[in-house]
Motif scaffolding. Sequence first.
Motif, PDB file in Angstrom:
ATOM      1  N   LYS A   1     -13.103 -46.727 -55.982  1.00 22.83           N
ATOM      2  CA  LYS A   1     -14.282 -46.616 -55.129  1.00 22.83           C
ATOM      3  C   LYS A   1     -14.212 -45.258 -54.449  1.00 22.83           C
ATOM      4  O   LYS A   1     -13.227 -44.929 -53.795  1.00 22.83           O
ATOM      5  N   ILE A   2     -15.271 -44.453 -54.599  1.00 25.93           N
ATOM      6  CA  ILE A   2     -15.291 -43.088 -54.090  1.00 25.93           C
ATOM      7  C   ILE A   2     -16.218 -42.978 -52.884  1.00 25.93           C
ATOM      8  O   ILE A   2     -17.296 -43.573 -52.865  1.00 25.93           O
ATOM      9  N   PHE A   3     -15.770 -42.252 -51.882  1.00 20.20           N
ATOM     10  CA  PHE A   3     -16.557 -41.978 -50.680  1.00 20.20           C
ATOM     11  C   PHE A   3     -16.944 -40.507 -50.713  1.00 20.20           C
ATOM     12  O   PHE A   3     -16.093 -39.628 -50.770  1.00 20.20           O
TER      13      PHE A   3
ATOM     14  N   ARG B   1      -7.428 -32.216 -56.005  1.00 17.63           N
ATOM     15  CA  ARG B   1      -8.031 -31.918 -57.304  1.00 17.63           C
ATOM     16  C   ARG B   1      -9.481 -31.535 -57.058  1.00 17.63           C
ATOM     17  O   ARG B   1     -10.118 -32.076 -56.157  1.00 17.63           O
ATOM     18  N   ILE B   2      -9.995 -30.598 -57.849  1.00 19.39           N
ATOM     19  CA  ILE B   2     -11.362 -30.114 -57.651  1.00 19.39           C
ATOM     20  C   ILE B   2     -12.120 -30.214 -58.970  1.00 19.39           C
ATOM     21  O   ILE B   2     -11.631 -29.779 -60.017  1.00 19.39           O
ATOM     22  N   PHE B   3     -13.318 -30.791 -58.896  1.00 23.75           N
ATOM     23  CA  PHE B   3     -14.186 -30.945 -60.055  1.00 23.75           C
ATOM     24  C   PHE B   3     -15.421 -30.077 -59.862  1.00 23.75           C
ATOM     25  O   PHE B   3     -15.940 -29.961 -58.758  1.00 23.75           O
ATOM     26  N   GLN B   4     -15.884 -29.482 -60.945  1.00 24.04           N
ATOM     27  CA  GLN B   4     -17.122 -28.704 -60.920  1.00 24.04           C
ATOM     28  C   GLN B   4     -18.147 -29.461 -61.754  1.00 24.04           C
ATOM     29  O   GLN B   4     -17.901 -29.758 -62.922  1.00 24.04           O
ATOM     30  N   VAL B   5     -19.282 -29.782 -61.125  1.00 25.51           N
ATOM     31  CA  VAL B   5     -20.294 -30.573 -61.821  1.00 25.51           C
ATOM     32  C   VAL B   5     -21.679 -29.966 -61.664  1.00 25.51           C
ATOM     33  O   VAL B   5     -21.953 -29.235 -60.717  1.00 25.51           O
ATOM     34  N   ASP B   6     -22.512 -30.292 -62.618  1.00 24.93           N
ATOM     35  CA  ASP B   6     -23.935 -29.984 -62.542  1.00 24.93           C
ATOM     36  C   ASP B   6     -24.645 -31.320 -62.738  1.00 24.93           C
ATOM     37  O   ASP B   6     -24.577 -31.908 -63.823  1.00 24.93           O
ATOM     38  N   ASN B   7     -25.264 -31.818 -61.686  1.00 24.20           N
ATOM     39  CA  ASN B   7     -25.898 -33.133 -61.747  1.00 24.20           C
ATOM     40  C   ASN B   7     -27.052 -33.184 -62.737  1.00 24.20           C
ATOM     41  O   ASN B   7     -27.332 -34.234 -63.312  1.00 24.20           O
ATOM     42  N   VAL B   8     -27.743 -32.056 -62.963  1.00 24.18           N
ATOM     43  CA  VAL B   8     -28.906 -32.023 -63.857  1.00 24.18           C
ATOM     44  C   VAL B   8     -28.460 -32.061 -65.314  1.00 24.18           C
ATOM     45  O   VAL B   8     -28.917 -32.896 -66.094  1.00 24.18           O
ATOM     46  N   THR B   9     -27.556 -31.155 -65.707  1.00 20.68           N
ATOM     47  CA  THR B   9     -27.099 -31.106 -67.100  1.00 20.68           C
ATOM     48  C   THR B   9     -25.966 -32.092 -67.374  1.00 20.68           C
ATOM     49  O   THR B   9     -25.601 -32.297 -68.513  1.00 20.68           O
TER      50      THR B   9
ATOM     51  N   GLN C   1      -6.501 -40.978 -45.073  1.00 19.88           N
ATOM     52  CA  GLN C   1      -5.307 -41.612 -45.631  1.00 19.88           C
ATOM     53  C   GLN C   1      -5.559 -42.100 -47.052  1.00 19.88           C
ATOM     54  O   GLN C   1      -5.097 -43.157 -47.448  1.00 19.88           O
ATOM     55  N   ARG C   2      -6.314 -41.318 -47.782  1.00 16.52           N
ATOM     56  CA  ARG C   2      -6.633 -41.606 -49.173  1.00 16.52           C
ATOM     57  C   ARG C   2      -6.516 -40.297 -49.958  1.00 16.52           C
ATOM     58  O   ARG C   2      -6.526 -39.218 -49.376  1.00 16.52           O
ATOM     59  N   PRO C   3      -6.439 -40.386 -51.297  1.00 12.32           N
ATOM     60  CA  PRO C   3      -6.477 -39.136 -52.059  1.00 12.32           C
ATOM     61  C   PRO C   3      -7.765 -38.387 -51.736  1.00 12.32           C
ATOM     62  O   PRO C   3      -8.833 -38.982 -51.641  1.00 12.32           O
ATOM     63  N   LEU C   4      -7.664 -37.085 -51.546  1.00  9.82           N
ATOM     64  CA  LEU C   4      -8.821 -36.248 -51.211  1.00  9.82           C
ATOM     65  C   LEU C   4      -9.083 -35.299 -52.373  1.00  9.82           C
ATOM     66  O   LEU C   4      -8.198 -34.534 -52.770  1.00  9.82           O
ATOM     67  N   ILE C   5     -10.297 -35.383 -52.917  1.00  8.48           N
ATOM     68  CA  ILE C   5     -10.687 -34.489 -53.999  1.00  8.48           C
ATOM     69  C   ILE C   5     -11.886 -33.661 -53.543  1.00  8.48           C
ATOM     70  O   ILE C   5     -12.545 -34.003 -52.571  1.00  8.48           O
ATOM     71  N   GLY C   6     -12.152 -32.597 -54.263  1.00  3.73           N
ATOM     72  CA  GLY C   6     -13.322 -31.779 -54.009  1.00  3.73           C
ATOM     73  C   GLY C   6     -14.254 -31.834 -55.205  1.00  3.73           C
ATOM     74  O   GLY C   6     -13.797 -31.886 -56.353  1.00  3.73           O
ATOM     75  N   ILE C   7     -15.543 -31.840 -54.936  1.00  7.80           N
ATOM     76  CA  ILE C   7     -16.545 -31.811 -56.003  1.00  7.80           C
ATOM     77  C   ILE C   7     -17.517 -30.687 -55.682  1.00  7.80           C
ATOM     78  O   ILE C   7     -18.197 -30.720 -54.652  1.00  7.80           O
ATOM     79  N   ILE C   8     -17.546 -29.687 -56.553  1.00  6.87           N
ATOM     80  CA  ILE C   8     -18.468 -28.563 -56.394  1.00  6.87           C
ATOM     81  C   ILE C   8     -19.698 -28.850 -57.243  1.00  6.87           C
ATOM     82  O   ILE C   8     -19.601 -29.004 -58.456  1.00  6.87           O
ATOM     83  N   THR C   9     -20.853 -28.939 -56.590  1.00  8.76           N
ATOM     84  CA  THR C   9     -22.116 -29.204 -57.280  1.00  8.76           C
ATOM     85  C   THR C   9     -22.913 -27.904 -57.399  1.00  8.76           C
ATOM     86  O   THR C   9     -22.532 -26.877 -56.850  1.00  8.76           O
ATOM     87  N   LYS C  10     -24.010 -27.981 -58.103  1.00 10.54           N
ATOM     88  CA  LYS C  10     -24.937 -26.848 -58.264  1.00 10.54           C
ATOM     89  C   LYS C  10     -24.226 -25.607 -58.813  1.00 10.54           C
ATOM     90  O   LYS C  10     -24.479 -24.479 -58.392  1.00 10.54           O
ATOM     91  N   ILE C  11     -23.355 -25.828 -59.796  1.00 11.70           N
ATOM     92  CA  ILE C  11     -22.569 -24.725 -60.348  1.00 11.70           C
ATOM     93  C   ILE C  11     -23.422 -23.752 -61.154  1.00 11.70           C
ATOM     94  O   ILE C  11     -22.975 -22.645 -61.456  1.00 11.70           O
TER      95      ILE C  11
ATOM     96  N   VAL D   1     -11.469 -40.158 -51.454  1.00 17.12           N
ATOM     97  CA  VAL D   1     -12.478 -39.484 -50.639  1.00 17.12           C
ATOM     98  C   VAL D   1     -12.793 -38.147 -51.292  1.00 17.12           C
ATOM     99  O   VAL D   1     -11.888 -37.427 -51.717  1.00 17.12           O
ATOM    100  N   ALA D   2     -14.082 -37.821 -51.363  1.00 20.63           N
ATOM    101  CA  ALA D   2     -14.510 -36.573 -51.985  1.00 20.63           C
ATOM    102  C   ALA D   2     -15.317 -35.736 -51.006  1.00 20.63           C
ATOM    103  O   ALA D   2     -16.276 -36.214 -50.419  1.00 20.63           O
ATOM    104  N   ILE D   3     -14.890 -34.490 -50.855  1.00 15.36           N
ATOM    105  CA  ILE D   3     -15.705 -33.502 -50.157  1.00 15.36           C
ATOM    106  C   ILE D   3     -16.646 -32.930 -51.205  1.00 15.36           C
ATOM    107  O   ILE D   3     -16.198 -32.447 -52.246  1.00 15.36           O
ATOM    108  N   VAL D   4     -17.942 -33.020 -50.949  1.00 17.65           N
ATOM    109  CA  VAL D   4     -18.944 -32.503 -51.879  1.00 17.65           C
ATOM    110  C   VAL D   4     -19.569 -31.264 -51.250  1.00 17.65           C
ATOM    111  O   VAL D   4     -20.091 -31.313 -50.143  1.00 17.65           O
TER     112      VAL D   4
END
Length: 180
Positions: free
Chosen positions: A3-5, A120-128, A89-99, A67-70
């Motif tokens: 479950k992601i926040f 960990r950091i993910f790079q995403v494009d929500n449209v494509t 107190q959970r794993p913290l990841i980063g999500i970069i949008t609008k790449i 937990v994700a910082i977007v």
Amino acid sequence: MKKIFLMGRSEAGKTSLTQALKGEELHYIKTQYTNTQDDMIDSPGEYAESKRFSVGLACFSFEADVVAIVQAADEPFNLFGDSSRAFIQRPLIGIITKIDSPYANIPMVRQWMLNAGCERIFQVDNVTREGIDELLDYLRDDLPHLTMEQAMFKQSLGLNEWDPLPEGVEYPEEPSGVPV
């Protein structure tokens, strides 16, 4: 599935990300309240933008597995300081949008996320939907289940429950000879 926040500034792409993760067609919806769907918690950007509401981020983080910082790649400023990791107190990841934005500065946003403590950091494009599969694979990989004794042992080593044991370190055995 974990479950992601999702937390981040207004218009960072949190709600669009939830739609992309579910395979839905993207449509704009202003998040007016915290949505706690099946495997996602989507919070209004105002929670991250206001000290008055930011305590809500800490509270909702306890309901999630990760937990994700977007942050959008074209963010003009950073809301999450170097001590952001302290209350989570959970794993913290980063999500970069609008790449794909012509104003994207991915190295700068990546550095902000590293400074905030993202593991960990993910790079995403929500449209494509670029990068969405990689993020889904991460979310599908369940966290290990620990006994209370194993969690306490990791804590005594200064580790979080999701951190691996250092090389050569094993869980102690109970008097019965069974590892805890």
